[in-house]
Design an enzyme around this catalytic site. Structure first.
Site, PDB file in Angstrom:
ATOM      1  N   GLY A  53       0.807  -1.212   0.000  1.00 19.29           N
ATOM      2  CA  GLY A  53       0.000   0.000   0.000  1.00 19.29           C
ATOM      3  C   GLY A  53       0.839   1.260   0.000  1.00 19.29           C
TER       4      GLY A  53
ATOM      5  N   ILE B 247      12.918  12.414  -1.851  1.00 20.77           N
ATOM      6  CA  ILE B 247      11.523  11.970  -1.850  1.00 20.77           C
ATOM      7  C   ILE B 247      11.240  11.463  -3.259  1.00 20.77           C
ATOM      8  CG2 ILE B 247       9.117  12.665  -1.498  1.00 20.77           C
ATOM      9  CD1 ILE B 247      10.762  12.901   1.070  1.00 20.77           C
TER      10      ILE B 247
ATOM     11  N   GLU C 271       7.646   4.612   8.189  1.00 19.49           N
ATOM     12  CA  GLU C 271       7.431   4.475   9.630  1.00 19.49           C
ATOM     13  C   GLU C 271       7.848   5.728  10.384  1.00 19.49           C
ATOM     14  OE1 GLU C 271       8.339   0.167  10.917  1.00 19.49           O
ATOM     15  OE2 GLU C 271       9.391   0.442   9.026  1.00 19.49           O
TER      16      GLU C 271
END
Ligand SMILES: Cc1cc2nc3c(=O)[nH]c(=O)nc-3n(C[C@H](O)[C@H](O)[C@H](O)COP(=O)(O)OP(=O)(O)OC[C@H]3O[C@@H](n4cnc5c(N)ncnc54)[C@H](O)[C@@H]3O)c2cc1C
Ligand code: SF4
Lengths: 338, 763
Positions: free
Chosen positions: B473, B653, B729
């Site tokens: 996901g 990113i 996380e």
């Protein structure tokens, strides 16, 4: 889940016949071998959990045409038992004249559930006690009469502080029933002998020594409608809960007032999330009658409403919480613009 | 909240839409239990109603009579399986409690029988009719129960190597000008991914195919092979999509080999779909933890002493532990540090990884304590962190590869409106609601692991990337496709990605937020191998080819050959020169400092994570700062959280859109882990009580009306090929502390035990 016979009721006669048929083993209603199916959001859930094991399901949805009225009139309100929670909550006249009803429904469950669930099924929904819902626990007097109560000294944060017995402390979880009981609703019951009516307050039974008996309905009887006399524009439903939506009440209050020139002529106070049955706080109401409202009175009313409350290990907080909820809901009802 | 995709800043990839977006929203994405099977039998589990004791007897008469029942498997007739060691001891398993091995019961909800039937319904009905007689013993549920044992983690858990310490804590604390001692508790939590813990096993001769949501297909493949006593080559695990994992699918659970064994015996495909409540006990969870923090500081706010003691619950046989002191002892400058982690053994199933396993509980303690210290010092909590910010971690003095913690604080503070906060507790309100602002730092180790990849380029630019990564996901398909498109300079639409299949080249576990860094580094390296071949074919000399390969055709954005004009490589010419139909390359990438055996381990399903504090000369973490507005109702004491703002820096990113989604989900989960999520345990019998999604509270949309994610530009050339720090996380760390810090500001009450419920508010 176990295999069951699915029957579709073509009319109310057939429904009550089908439900009444296997009469012998039919006591209590919760163990009846035939169960009506409305939205199914309680019934199917409990069947999957193996808590309810009906041999026959009688689908009463075909009766919707006759039984889903939402009829506010000049002298009162009539609601069909198969009206959907979402439809009633969204009805403009209900929101105007009976905000306590609209809000109790709107603040319940989730949009998906409200679209499926019916008013009749809603008042008949069963407790969320985790020990009741988990058949791997032997000890549940409601499920296995005489077996004891696992919740009494177990995890009981969600459990009741009013109307409990030594046999069962399970909370009646619904919201809408508090509005009904506050407004002195009558319930219309259709059975083999036709229809009868009784005060809604007589529908549910406190657990006492027989927690397995939850209502006064008999097998073969169906709720067909609810009615309320008068209009109650000055009414509120206040619900305190752990999250903002899709969550049962930790404590709730249904308040309806008739205030003229600042004097309370008639007051209704009902409590949810804290009691074993839809709970009317009549002693509290008596304190309000003929009075002008102020904070101190609100406090006294709240105290009176919880005078008999008894907490257990994890749920004692509900007593203090419930009092604050009652006081706040009263304040809101008194000051609301109508 | 705006739905527009975030604009990329410097050192960010494009915000391209998800590779699998259409498949997911149209329901075409195939999850493991969606896989069509030929004539399957269905399994339903029976789990124990006691947490400790033994089974005396089964009465299977009633169950056996249910029409359609094929077999009922108990410890008396279960297939014999070999044991697998715990992953932390070099095995694959998340627990060494092997059900159906004997009559013994080690925890609540242990698998004690498997009913196999022609239909799911028949299997479930028969399972309901299985009667079991037990001899129950009194179990120990948790920390305070009788019969638990407690011992230092060091020495019992092979992965917990040290209790970090430096300087002389005792002396420094003794003489510190300002001192704080406080204890914090975090609750048991369960992952509850949407996809249940299903498994389907299909044998084709001696070969086994397993369809199962897994975060580590190579681990599962090798683990099940080991348990069945067959060659790993004969086992294949397939899961193109995983319906959420959060750590729960990182290591092997016992169910898989059991179902595989039964399928073999019955010579029929078997599909198991356990229930939601069974998921609470047949997989892992986040165990409850306890902490004591001691902080000593100078009046000016500089830390002089820090001690973090943590205790965690595990099962009787397995010493699982998260040991977050490796992070909390290194986050701030402090010359005197001490720590200790202990494990308490109870009669529970073995806990395991859950999204940011160490950081969620351990940073709750540290970041709450820092806020308490700021109050004692009468100092802004952001300033306290600025004063103790550091470029080198204090335990070994290693430099952070990059650290944008304070930049994150500044950006987030600005976006949040921290300046409008009146510092006095109970000083802000709005009608019935008391308002509190709070903040906390977050950080997460940057980790990488060896990974392989195979890439095939066709003459027309179509590209196929194969790698046994996992789409849980997070956007794995998308960033892998982007990496290949960028590196090869082909249009994104021409890249097809194949992951979630253990027949593909090995990738590491999708855990520890290492996936993007590891898989994309491998893909990038293999794309470069392809470029190398192509350039070599058309360039007159090797040295020119080497030079061109460095400069030509590398574009940060997805681009076409044409967009690069005359500097681009002519694919037709290169293919002609090579004289091949396709160019295919396989390669194995490993991070700097990876152990010698790491490629070998990668193929046998053993993870070799490198990074965080365990790097040789450096320490690598991603950082962030989180700000929370809480509201507490004066009357009901209900707690709501209308605004969550986080700023994060995590190297490159890869895709701001998918990254934002991760960070947003993290913030929401972080709030949830403070206010909602907790598994209740019945102390009397060590059983989980609220084991369903109505009673195990997770946030609904109405609980998170405002979530804002800010991503900072950060460049880090010391971590991995792509320069990305894992961020999956990152955002759910520290939020719990920010919430409690905000609650203190709203109410003046310091709450040190999670979750915070309305009954914990005293105003
Ligand atoms: C996750 C979850 C959250 C929820 N949250 C809330 C909440 O916050 N507040 C709240 O009030 N409720 C809540 N509910 C309960 C929900 O409102 C009820 O399940 C629903 O109203 C039941 O209506 P139904 O038509 O689906 O009933 P059914 O499931 O069809 O029936 C319920 C019971 O009533 C019987 N019955 C149905 N119709 C009749 C009738 N006409 N006469 C006699 N007996 C009948 C059935 O046999 C059955 O035993 C929640 C439910 C779920 C699953
Ligand atoms: S409270 Fe009532 S429903 Fe719950 S376990 Fe006890 S007897 Fe059963």
């Amino acid at each position: 889940m176990r295999p069951f016979l699915y029957q579709r009721a073509s009319d109310s006669n057939m429904a009550v016949q089908a439900l009444g048929a296997p009469a012998a083993a039919n006591n209590p209603l919760t163990k009846a071998t035939a169960q009506p199916l409305a939205g199914g959001t309680t019934l199917i859930d409990l069947m999957k959990l193996d808590v309810m094991r009906p041999a026959t399901i009688v689908d009463i949805n075909p009766l919707a045409r006759a039984w889903s009225a939402i009829e506010p009139g000049s002298d009162g309100l009539r609601l069909g038992a198969l009206a959907k929670m979402s439809d009633v909550a969204a009805h403009a006249e209900i929101q105007r004249s009976y905000p306590v009803i609209a809000d109790s429904l709107k603040l319940a469950a989730s949009a998906q559930l409200r679209n499926m669930a019916t008013l009749g099924g809603n008042v008949m929904q069963r407790t969320r006690c985790n020990y009741f819902r988990d058949v791997s626990y032997e000890n549940c007097n409601k499920r296995n009469p005489g077996s004891g109560c696992a919740a009494m000294d177990g995890v009981n944060r969600m459990h009741a502080v009013l109307g409990t017995s030594d046999q069962c402390i399970a909370t009646y979880p619904g919201d809408f029933a508090q509005a009904l009981i506050a407004l002195d609703a009558t319930v219309e019951i259709t059975g083999k002998a036709g229809t009868r009516t009784m005060p809604f307050a007589q529908l549910h039974k406190a657990p006492g020594d027989t927690p397995e008996i939850e209502t006064t309905l008999q097998p073969g009887e169906l709720i067909s409608a609810f009615s309320i006399s008068g209009r109650w524009p000055r009414s509120v439903y206040l619900k305190a809960r752990d999250r903002q939506s899709y969550e049962f009440a930790l404590s709730s209050a249904a308040i309806a007032l008739d205030v003229q020139d600042g004097t309370i002529r008639n007051a209704r106070v009902a409590l949810g999330g804290v009691a074993t049955v839809p709970w009317r706080a009549r002693e509290a109401e008596a304190l309000l009658k003929g009075q002008k409202f102020d904070e101190a009175l609100g406090q006294r009313v709240a105290e009176a409403a919880f005078a008999d409350a008894r907490g257990r290990r994890h749920n004692s907080f509900k007593i203090a919480l419930g009092k604050r909820v009652v006081a706040r809901a009263l304040q809101q009802a008194v000051t609301m613009e109508i | 909240m705006t739905a527009a995709a975030p604009e990329p800043k410097a050192n960010m990839g494009q915000s391209v839409p998800r590779y699998d977006a259409a498949a997911k929203v149209t329901g075409r994405a195939t999850y493991a239990s969606d896989m069509p099977l030929d004539n399957p039998a269905y399994a339903f589990l029976v789990t124990s109603a006691i947490a400790k004791g033994r089974i005396d007897r089964f009465d299977l008469d009633d169950a056996g009579r249910v029409r359609g029942v094929i077999d009922i498997v108990t410890h008396e007739n279960a297939p014999k399986l070999k044991e697998s060691k715990l992953f932390s001891n070099g095995g694959y398993a998340g627990t060494t409690i092997q059900p159906l091995k004997s009559a013994e019961i080690a925890h609540d909800g242990q698998i004690i029988a498997v009913v196999i039937a022609e239909s799911y319904e028949a299997a479930r009905e028969a399972a309901n009719r299985v009667k079991v007689s037990y001899t129950a013993a009194a179990p120990s549920a948790s920390f305070d129960s009788r019969g638990t044992t407690m011992a230092a983690a060091k020495g019992q858990n092979a992965q917990f190597k040290e209790d970090p310490a430096v300087g002389d804590f005792a002396k420094a604390f003794e003489t510190a000008e300002v001192k704080l001692t406080a204890s914090y508790d975090t609750p048991t939590q369960h992952h509850n991914p949407m996809e249940l813990f299903t498994t389907s096993c299909v044998w084709m001769g001696d070969n086994l195919v397993i369809y199962e949501g897994s975060q580590y297909v190579y681990g599962l493949k090798n683990g099940v092979a080991e348990q069945l006593g067959i060659e790993a080559d004969k086992v294949r695990v397939v899961n193109p999509y995983v319906g959420g994992g959060f750590g729960s699918r990182g290591s092997m659970t016992p169910r898989t080999a059991i179902i595989a064994g039964i399928a073999k015996r019955l010579n029929r495909p078997i599909k198991l779909v356990p229930t939601r409540d069974q998921g609470f006990t047949i997989a892992t969870y986040r165990a409850e933890t306890r902490h004591e923090i001691k902080l000593g500081a100078n009046r000016d706010g500089r830390l002089v002493a820090l001690r973090h003691e943590g205790a965690e619950v595990s099962s009787r046989p397995d010493a699982y532990c998260v040991g977050g002191t490796k992070t909390t002892t290194r986050l701030y400058a402090c010359p005197n540090v001490d720590s200790l982690v202990s494990i308490v053994r109870a009669d529970r199933n073995t806990p395991g990884f859950m999204r940011s396993p160490p950081e969620v509980p351990y940073l709750f303690a540290l970041e709450s304590a820092l806020d308490e210290l700021a109050v004692k010092l009468d100092m802004d909590p952001i300033e306290l962190r600025r004063i103790n910010d550091t470029t080198n971690e204090p335990i070994n003095g290693k430099p952070y590869t990059s650290r944008s913690l304070m930049a994150c604080f500044d950006e987030a503070a600005k976006a949040f409106g921290w300046a409008q906060r009146s510092p006095q507790p109970k000083s802000m309100s709005d009608g019935d609601w008391l308002i509190g602002y709070g903040c906390a730092a977050t950080c997460y180790p940057t980790q990488m692991a060896p990974s392989a990849a195979r890439v095939r380029l066709q003459r027309d630019g179509r590209t196929r990337v194969e790698i046994a990564g996992h789409e849980i996901g997070t956007g794995a398909y998308t960033v892998i496709a982007q990496t290949a498109a960028e590196r090869l300079g082909v249009p994104l639409e021409k890249v097809a990605v194949f992951i979630g299949d253990s027949d593909l080249p090995p990738a590491p576990v999708a855990g520890g937020s290492n996936s993007t860094a590891s898989t994309c580094s491998a893909v990038m390296m293999v794309c470069d191998q392809i470029r190398q071949r192509l350039f070599k074919a058309v360039m007159p000399s090797d040295s020119l080819a080497d030079k061109a390969k460095e400069t030509v055709g590398i574009s940060p954005a997805p681009s076409t050959q044409a967009a690069r004009g005359d500097r681009s490589l002519d694919l037709d010419k290169a293919f002609d020169a090579l004289g091949v139909g396709v160019v295919e390359e396989y390669g194995e990438w490993k991070p700097e400092g990876a152990p010698l055996d790491s490629f070998q381990a990668m193929h046998t399903g053993h993870v070799r994570l490198i990074g965080g504090h365990a790097m040789k000369d450096q320490i690598a973490y991603a950082f962030g700062a989180e700000f929370v507005e809480v509201r507490v109702n004066r009357f009901t004491h209900e707690i709501r959280c209308p605004r969550l703002v986080g700023a994060f820096a995590a190297g490159r990113i890869m895709n701001p859109r998918t990254a934002r989604s991760q960070l947003m989900g993290g913030l929401i989960w972080g709030m949830s882990s403070a206010l909602l999520e907790a598994t209740e345990i019945d102390e009397r019998n060590a059983r989980y009580v609220n084991d369903n999604l109505a009673d195990y509270l997770v946030p609904v949309n109405a609980d998170v009306p405002g979530v804002e994610v800010i991503m900072l530009s950060e460049q880090d050339d010391h971590i991995n090929l792509v320069g990305a720090k894992g961020l999956g996380e990152l955002a759910n760390v520290g939020t719990n502390a920010a919430v409690c810090n905000a609650l203190y500001h709203a109410t003046g009450q310091r709450i040190r035990k999670l979750p915070v419920r309305l009954e914990n508010i005293e105003i």
